[in-house]
Design a protein around this motif. Structure first.
Motif, short mmCIF file in Angstrom:
data_model
loop_
_atom_site.label_atom_id
_atom_site.label_comp_id
_atom_site.label_asym_id
_atom_site.label_seq_id
_atom_site.Cartn_x
_atom_site.Cartn_y
_atom_site.Cartn_z
N TRP A 147 1.01 -1.22 0.15
CA TRP A 147 0.02 -0.08 0.00
C TRP A 147 0.87 1.31 -0.10
CZ3 TRP A 147 -0.56 4.08 3.74
CH2 TRP A 147 -1.71 4.91 3.48
N GLU A 162 3.69 1.53 -1.15
CA GLU A 162 4.30 1.74 -2.70
C GLU A 162 3.37 2.11 -3.40
OE1 GLU A 162 6.28 -2.27 -2.83
OE2 GLU A 162 8.25 -1.22 -3.36
N ARG A 163 2.30 1.95 -3.27
CA ARG A 163 1.17 2.60 -4.18
C ARG A 163 0.77 4.00 -3.98
NH1 ARG A 163 -1.28 -2.34 -2.95
NH2 ARG A 163 -3.05 -1.52 -1.68
N GLN A 164 1.20 4.86 -3.04
CA GLN A 164 0.86 5.96 -2.54
C GLN A 164 2.10 6.96 -3.13
OE1 GLN A 164 -2.09 6.19 -0.91
NE2 GLN A 164 -1.89 4.08 -1.13
N SER A 165 1.69 8.00 -3.87
CA SER A 165 2.77 8.92 -4.59
C SER A 165 3.43 9.65 -3.37
CB SER A 165 2.17 9.62 -5.35
OG SER A 165 1.12 10.26 -5.02
#
Ligand code: PLP
Length: 506
Positions: free
Chosen positions: A411, A413-416
């Motif tokens: 998760w 890693e998916r957040q910019s």
């Protein structure tokens, strides 16, 4: 004055001196058995209710320092208080001012769990109240300690010649391991000590820059000196750099130092990185250095065969520490030290005064293996936890927790606006927000982010510094943690991030 010794008089059944009479009111000896039984039942109910409903407390109490001291009477009670009132006082004063390590939202540092079987064992151990300094003073306790350690050794996949005993903490276990290494060195240190010796070169110990501060404390306590601890640089994944280790060793040998030991960490405190054991062990073998492996947290994962490759090379260690109180659901405190040559620990520590001489042969006297004489019955909780969950139950829980951590890392890693700060081999995730700010302001941003998340009360995560940067540290290790607490953390992180960004006007 006569020098004839007086014949001792037998004590009279009822002394005339009231101070010498046993306390009779309200009953002789300990507290009233009926009141005790009732209080134990009451406490059992309280514990069960607490564990089921611990989420009604915030993980961190909202109190200011000194709160409890101010709430308690400044002087001890002169007269007895009934147990039910004492329990009520406990409930009123203590839990609301406690940091709840048994809370499923506790994901700071390395979480611990007081599991049901562990709590049961602690109660029974207190009832027996054995001090197993000698086999004679605690035969079942000594043998259960040996047996439970051996069960755990098998679960970890360690060779059969490792012999374990239990200490309070990894700090003490590592200290004892380094004391054994010191004893092995050819300087008669037990008898002659270090002070004033011109014939002893500096005894040097090596570990990575990520090793736990307990190694520094061991250096201090053993008189080896902090300046003789070489903290070797770690690589991009926070593992000890073997090339730097070899170079430091060579330089120290050339300078006339005596390299004593290497401490390799499997599961470092900040990131849970694993030092490259096979290469380190090869150096230790070649140079005749003691190899101590600190697996206080992560070695528990070795009970799952799929994690064993991470620990390859551990079979070459001289000593290993692992804490079932960190990640095996055994209540604090329970740290196992495995050594290949227990005789060295005895050589380092055994001091037997006359009054502790016994003539049993072939028994272990646990007082011979460390600093302290007395020891409490810690093996009962290890044994009961192993029995109550079974190997497969413990494996399932460790796998589940690592899975939760991996999901959380994915998760992140998916957040910019967040990034992972280190690999995630076990149940611990290091991450940070990356707002478009200079590095110091990014650190301050993350510090405030952490404070906002923790202020909510439903979760508690901690921080560390990696390469000088402020990083958040979330560790899944409490038995009661589920995906719910990870979701809560995600929501809190996003909300706090939005708030801070809007405050910063960016
Ligand atoms: N070693 C490692 C890798 C740790 O992470 C810790 C504590 O977190 C310790 C040693 C010290 O543990 P203890 O509190 O049992 O002394």
């Amino acid at each position: 004055m006569s020098s004839t010794p007086q014949t001792p008089q037998p004590p009279t059944a009822q002394s005339a001196n009231p101070a010498l009479r046993p306390p009779q009111a309200p009953h002789p000896g300990d507290v009233d058995p009926a009141a005790f039984r009732a209080a134990m039942h009451q406490a059992a109910d309280w514990v069960a209710d607490y564990l089921e409903g611990v989420e009604r407390y915030p993980v961190l109490p909202s109190m200011v320092p000194g709160d409890l001291r101010r709430a308690l009477p400044p002087t001890p009670p002169q007269e007895r208080e009934p147990l039910d009132e004492i329990l009520a006082d406990f409930e009123r004063q203590i839990p609301p001012r406690t940091t709840h390590w048994n809370h499923p939202g506790f994901m700071a540092y390395f979480p611990v769990t007081g599991s049901g079987p562990g709590i049961l064992a602690e109660t029974l151990a207190a009832a027996l109240n054995v001090n197993a300094m000698l086999w004679r003073t605690g035969p079942a306790q000594t043998e259960l300690e040996e047996h439970a350690c051996d069960w755990y050794r098998q679960m970890l996949g360690l060779p059969g010649d490792f012999c374990g005993h239990i200490n309070d903490t990894a700090s003490l276990s590592s200290l004892l391991a380094l004391a054994a290494a010191r004893e092995r060195a050819p300087f008669e240190l037990r008898r002659r000590g270090l002070a004033g010796r011109t014939d002893v070169p500096p005894l040097t110990v090596y570990c990575s820059d990520q090793a736990h501060s307990s190694i520094d404390k061991a250096m201090i306590t053993l008189g080896l000196g902090l300046e003789n601890l070489r903290r070797i640089e770690s690589d991009g994944a926070f593992r000890l750099r073997v090339d730097r280790l070899a170079a430091a060793l060579a330089a120290d040998q050339a300078a006339g130092r005596y390299p004593l030991a290497i401490v390799a960490t499997v599961g470092t405190t900040s990131t849970t990185s694993v030092d490259p054991l096979p290469e380190i062990a090869a150096i230790a073998r070649r140079e005749n250095l003691w190899l101590h492996v600190d697996g206080a947290y992560a070695l528990a994962a070795s009970i799952c065969p799929e994690y064993r490759p991470l620990f390859a090379g551990i079979e070459l260690a001289d000593s290993i520490v692992t804490n079932p109180h960190k990640w095996l659901f055994v209540p604090v405190d329970c740290s196992l030290l495995f050594v290949r040559e227990p005789a060295l620990l005895r050589r380092a520590f055994s001091v037997i005064p006359d009054y502790l001489m016994t003539n049993e042969v072939g028994v272990t006297n646990l007082m011979d293996y460390g600093v302290q004489l007395g020891r409490r019955f810690r093996s009962l909780k290890l044994w009961m936890v192993l029995k109550a969950f079974g190997v497969s139950g413990l494996q399932a829980r460790i796998r589940f927790q690592c899975g939760l951590a991996r999901d959380f890392a994915a998760w992140i890693e998916r957040q910019s606006h967040f990034e992972l700060s280190a690999p995630v081999p076990f149940g611990t995730v290091c991450f940070r927000a990356v707002p478009p700010l200079p590095p110091e302001e990014q650190d301050a941003f993350n510090e405030r982010l952490l404070a906002l998340v923790n202020a909510d009360g439903r979760v508690f995560i901690s921080h560390t510094r990696l390469r000088g940067r402020y990083v958040l540290h979330l560790s899944v290790g409490n038995l009661r943690t589920t995906a719910a607490q990870l979701h809560t953390t995600q929501e809190l992180l996003l909300a706090a991030h939005t708030l801070l960004r809007s405050e910063a006007g960016r």
